[in-house]
Design an enzyme around this catalytic site. Structure first.
Site, PDB file in Angstrom:
ATOM      1  N   HIS A 274       0.838  -1.207   0.000  1.00 37.60           N
ATOM      2  CA  HIS A 274       0.000   0.000   0.000  1.00 37.60           C
ATOM      3  C   HIS A 274       0.876   1.262   0.000  1.00 37.60           C
ATOM      4  CE1 HIS A 274      -3.620   2.404   1.113  1.00 37.60           C
ATOM      5  NE2 HIS A 274      -2.704   3.170   1.688  1.00 37.60           N
ATOM      6  N   GLU A 275       1.792   1.342   0.976  1.00 40.56           N
ATOM      7  CA  GLU A 275       2.658   2.528   1.038  1.00 40.56           C
ATOM      8  C   GLU A 275       3.574   2.570  -0.184  1.00 40.56           C
ATOM      9  OE1 GLU A 275       1.723   4.691   3.073  1.00 40.56           O
ATOM     10  OE2 GLU A 275       0.497   3.383   4.347  1.00 40.56           O
ATOM     11  N   HIS A 278       1.838   4.413  -2.880  1.00 40.28           N
ATOM     12  CA  HIS A 278       1.971   5.866  -2.702  1.00 40.28           C
ATOM     13  C   HIS A 278       3.365   6.328  -3.124  1.00 40.28           C
ATOM     14  CE1 HIS A 278      -1.753   6.841  -0.638  1.00 40.28           C
ATOM     15  NE2 HIS A 278      -1.556   5.940   0.316  1.00 40.28           N
ATOM     16  N   GLU A 304      -4.488   7.837  -3.173  1.00 44.16           N
ATOM     17  CA  GLU A 304      -4.996   6.567  -2.648  1.00 44.16           C
ATOM     18  C   GLU A 304      -5.342   5.594  -3.778  1.00 44.16           C
ATOM     19  OE1 GLU A 304      -4.752   6.115   0.474  1.00 44.16           O
ATOM     20  OE2 GLU A 304      -5.943   4.324   0.904  1.00 44.16           O
TER      21      GLU A 304
END
Lengths: 510, 510
Positions: A274-275, A278, A304
């Site tokens: 997830h990170e 980003h 996101e």
């Protein structure tokens, strides 16, 4: 005749504006380093000094941006850039700076500094309050944050809802009246899906994830996955923090954090992906936009969309597990040696109402957001007090997800956002979820080789499409403009809902 | 009638000055965090962004301090504090701020910013050049640093030597003409001692240190020792870096770094004790001085007296090894299980000319400083070019220590200071050495229980004496004033020389 881009760029006014914006960017970068340090490295005794330093950096950044000279420079440059291409560096810089400037000049420097200091102290208090399961210790900080944020909203002004003034910072151009119908339609489709899954709950088993996985091995796997998807460790690093996050100090230093749970194999893995999503966005923004407000994502929702695309649409796919399983088996032969990719695919997609948002599955996740949006709006409008917040939280959890959190640490204290005084931020998660599927499907339409490449551990076709279609723009376009350019239309829930119904229908045999 | 301290403190001018100085302190603290991060955490790609951010913070700190309003406030407050006690907070703040202000207003903001940027880039280049043993890659950065530092010296001005303008920043009130005779007399006493030791070189054996010590165990021992001497990990942390250092972000966050050499048991241990000594000083400065220029050591020489006192006078004593050996044995039973304290005491005090300053023994250490002082003076006065520096370095090493460094990485590239554009800094190490013994002997005169307490692992009597006599003043006093107050006289080399002659005479049977 209007001046050319080169003429604008070589003008003393443009150079002066760049110099001022560079100072603002440097102050933001310094603040970001201090925040990163606070959440990953700082000893407990550092909280007071850190809050003071962050407050000063925020004040100086604010003062630098709102100086009347910026208004003068913008006024002069707006005329000269009016005929330049919309996404030229010069026209975009002037346009986006104007938006930031108009917002910033409405907020007194005193309030900006007070907010930064309050947020830093509140973050420290939140960390301890969560660990001690003591909402009372956090409540005065949250009260102060809410008071200051209301003050900010009232300074900025709004047509319909106080919420709009805050949301606009994270999602330029969006209002509560845009979001509510979108979310209402989404809720209408999700609630029956959640119920249908509940009736077939035993159809998916995730026992494979809970066999005990040592932290060092999990860490190695997250690093391997980050490298595989294209995260550049020469321009970043991964650390551990209570709440995973991504932060950027410029094109050469974009950092991620993760958290590791020995009893849940999926926690660190999906936090890192997830990170990583980003971070790929930040690492993909052109260096030429460095030290300007264009060196940023288009919005938090767009940001996101990148993290959720990598985490869910890619990371929780069958193709991904065909790639990843051998690597995970090499690290955890005992736990995974005899597992197959299908078992892992099913396990990481188990859907079940749960108390923690960041660990929620794709179907129930958005219900956590609907709850937070309603609470934030109620807090801002004075319909809910901080003292009544835990009860309101638990009641809504019961209503939306059919469960009560075991305690406040797993309930109202779970998220870091309110300690940061970030109110109006949560809806961007659901916008990101919706867009992640819209973008991915567009990518596959344009580059049909993507799914097959993923299965072979080749993420370059997808990443290069994201780089070329989304990352390259930095913050030049608004989220609406970007979605229109990339997909040919506005944000739409239908692809996302269809994806969920297809995926979970098959998983649960609905 | 002159106003009271309370009246001064509650005046709007004093509050305004405090506010400005608080901003300066916050910017310094932010820079310190960014520097710490650069040397312990930052990925390689971050160097450019970091240099820009540090440059901006330096420029803003400088601009904040040199604003004409500070001059006005000082002028008004000087009259009002003239009759207050010399070391009252109010009188000291005005007096010390005046010194900083008079120095800073001579340096253009442009130069301060350029210096910060150059230093940050040079530090990055130095790290890589040292690793690659490539002086040529560092040379252009050093040339730029020397040029900028000369410019700084010429802006500040000086009576006798350009060097004085720089030294004064680190050692207020000291000049080359003060230092040279002191150092010359020291050299006259050290050179015969070095020669006498060389004739009995085989008398001390340090093989026990070179048996191979795993890094995790060494780390644990350094943490244990730091705790034992009184370093507060709630208000600090230890990390690893290429060049060990101490940094303070305020009273609640004072950090140290160390380096670990598996082939030299003493490297990490004494780096940690040395930095721990600096950190005890910073952690001992009263919180009430926070965010002012008084929240600092009196000078670098005084700072070094603290680190060397703990590292050498305490840490390389027999008493200390009687305390430490059982702890070291518990971590390294294989290597140390059968060693005795006397063996360790002798090993860590082996004296031998060597190429690396930070690993030099107490006797030869100062020769490294004499060499650097001469080279710096020659660079500043234009008698030596950067291109000729490696040859000059090697020639002086031969003359002073009778050896040639194996390569530039172990020669002219070994120290970080010149990459930081810190020229005029090195003499403070020898001043610190001299003072460490003067202070320790004074402490033992006043508290005769100190040596015995050390042997029993009780460092509180010594630390509390340092706190009460030295740390409590922060930067209120000049180094000369402080030495006078503490010892009743000026800096004197005799106690230091007598200590060395006694200690090494006994060790080597001279």
């Amino acid at each position: 005749m209007s001046p050319s881009a080169e003429e604008v760029r070589s003008s003393s006014e443009f150079a002066e504006l760049l110099e001022i914006l560079g100072t603002v960017a440097d102050l933001h970068a310094a603040s970001a380093v201090l925040h990163w340090d606070q959440e990953t490295q700082m000893p407990p005794g550092g909280a007071t000094d850190r809050a003071l330093a962050l407050s000063t950096l925020a004040r100086l950044g604010h003062e630098t941006l709102v100086q009347p000279r910026v208004g003068e420079l913008l006024a002069r440059l707006e005329g000269r850039t009016a005929d330049l291409p919309y996404d030229s560096f010069e026209a975009s810089l002037v346009r986006v700076t104007r938006r930031h400037y108009q917002r910033a000049i409405k907020i007194p420097a005193r309030l900006a500094a007070e907010l930064a200091e309050a947020a830093s102290l509140a973050t420290d208090a939140w960390t301890r309050a969560k660990a001690a399961n003591d909402f009372g210790a956090f409540a005065p900080h949250l009260e102060r944050n809410v008071r200051l944020v209301r003050e900010v909203a009232d300074c900025i002004g709004y047509a319909q809802h106080r919420y709009d003034a805050l949301l606009d910072e994270y999602e330029p151009g969006m209002t509560l009246d845009d979001i509510r119908p979108l979310f209402a339609r989404l809720k209408d489709r999700l609630v029956p899906l959640v119920r249908a899954i509940a009736r077939r709950a035993e159809a998916v088993d995730d026992a494979v994830l809970h066999q005990g996985y040592d932290e060092a091995g999990q860490w190695r796997l997250t690093v391997e996955v980050l490298r595989a998807i294209g995260y550049d460790f020469q321009r970043g690093r991964q650390d551990r923090s209570a709440h995973p996050f991504t932060t950027s100090f410029g094109p050469g230093d974009v950092r991620v954090t993760t958290r590791i749970d020995p009893n849940d194999f999926s926690s660190a893995l999906y936090s890192s992906i997830h990170e990583g999503g980003h971070a790929l966005y930040e690492q993909g923004i052109p260096e030429a936009l460095r030290r300007t407000p264009l060196f940023d994502g288009a919005s938090l929702g767009i940001h996101e969309s990148q993290s959720r695309l990598w985490e869910n649409v890619v990371g929780r796919s069958r193709a991904f597990w065909r790639f990843l399983l051998p690597k995970a088996q090499a690290i955890f032969p005992e736990q995974l040696g005899r597992a197959d990719a299908e078992t892992l695919y099913r396990a990481v997609n188990r859907s079940q109402p749960s108390e923690i948002r960041t660990e929620a599955d794709e179907v129930t996740y958005n219900l956590h957001i609907f709850l937070r949006l309603e609470i934030e709006d109620d807090l801002l409008e004075g319909r809910l007090s901080v003292a009544d917040l835990p009860d309101a939280w638990n009641a809504k959890m019961e209503a939306y997800l059919g469960l009560r959190p075991r305690d406040d640490a797993h309930g109202v204290l779970q998220d870091i956002h309110w300690s940061h005084a970030s109110i109006g931020y949560f809806p961007t998660y659901t916008l990101g979820n919706i867009l992640s599927v819209q973008f991915y499907e567009q990518a596959c339409r344009e580059r049909p080789e993507i799914p097959d490449a993923i299965e072979h551990g080749d993420f370059a076709p997808l990443l290069s499409w994201l780089r070329e279609r989304i990352h390259v723009h930095g913050a030049k376009l608004t989220p609406q403009e970007l979605v229109q350019r990339v997909t040919g239309g506005p944000i739409r829930i239908e692809p996302y809902v269809a994806y969920l119904e297809r995926k979970y229908g098959e998983l649960y045999g609905l």
